[in-house]
Design a protein around this motif. Sequence first.
Motif, short mmCIF file in Angstrom:
data_model
loop_
_atom_site.label_atom_id
_atom_site.label_comp_id
_atom_site.label_asym_id
_atom_site.label_seq_id
_atom_site.Cartn_x
_atom_site.Cartn_y
_atom_site.Cartn_z
N PRO A 194 48.91 35.77 123.58
CA PRO A 194 47.86 36.66 123.07
C PRO A 194 46.72 35.87 122.46
O PRO A 194 46.91 34.79 121.89
N ALA A 195 45.51 36.43 122.55
CA ALA A 195 44.32 35.71 122.09
C ALA A 195 44.38 35.38 120.62
O ALA A 195 43.81 34.37 120.18
N ASP A 196 45.03 36.24 119.82
CA ASP A 196 45.06 36.01 118.37
C ASP A 196 46.31 35.28 117.91
O ASP A 196 46.53 35.14 116.71
N ARG A 251 50.49 35.37 114.46
CA ARG A 251 49.09 35.65 114.79
C ARG A 251 48.14 35.14 113.70
O ARG A 251 48.55 34.89 112.57
N ASP A 267 47.78 27.02 118.49
CA ASP A 267 46.34 27.25 118.61
C ASP A 267 45.85 27.00 120.03
O ASP A 267 44.82 26.36 120.26
N GLY A 268 46.61 27.49 121.00
CA GLY A 268 46.22 27.38 122.40
C GLY A 268 46.66 26.12 123.11
O GLY A 268 46.50 26.00 124.33
#
Length: 276
Positions: free
Chosen positions: A2-4, A34, A70-71
């Motif tokens: 998820p993006a967050d 998140r 963080d990605g």
Amino acid sequence: MPADAVLQVTDLDVHYGKGRRRAQALDGVSLEVRRGETVGLIGETGSGKSTLARTILGLVPASAGRVVIDGEEVSGYRQRQWRTLRRRGVVQYVFQDPLRSLDPDVTIADSLIEPLLIRGVARGEALVRVRPLLERVRLDEELLARLPGELSGGQRQRVAVARALVTEPALVILDEPVSALDSANRVEVLEILKELRTSGVALVFISHDLGSVAGVADRVAVMYQGRLVETGTTREVITAPQHVYTRLLIGSAPTLRSGAASRADRDALRAALLTA
């Protein structure tokens, strides 16, 4: 992912030892945190909480599974890649005992600005940046000139929290941050952590005491024998626990109900754990 999501752990396994002495410390653990969220990681000593934290930080090798911070997938990172990530300050760690992370011969000011100096920030600018952090953790500027040994345990732990925040990390992992403090300092540090929920940083608050995290965490994840046995919002876990081990933790915490569970209740729950 998820993006967050700042942290995503998927099907994580960790083994210690070799051959017949090979033991599984983590068994298929999956966890997501998140941005701006505080997750309480709860369990007794030996449940796998600290092993999970150390694996997320690259200090313990995983046998299987993925860790994304963080990605960035860090599961297969080598030491040089971990050093680069740590220097960037993306993830920070707060120890139970701040004396383990604060150099006894270095002033509080120098301890706080060190992570910024490593990133190439000038000393004068670094000092400007740390002053608002002191206010956030309720410390006076006069403490900057002191050594860690000249501070109380509660003050040292608040310095450790400020030091973790100075690089504006995406994720901070706090390992039993209040268990060594007296009641007054424990309450103050918990209030500070609660206020951090509005700062956007993601927190993982590790504790053996569900009562300590009940007023701080948005969600709770319960570990037992290396497995994540229950997750949910703090309210859901406290008011309607699904796993027998969670019910035992809640029953042993007087602050979460009118009184602690009776000895008969605790014995019954422990017996049920043997078959869970």
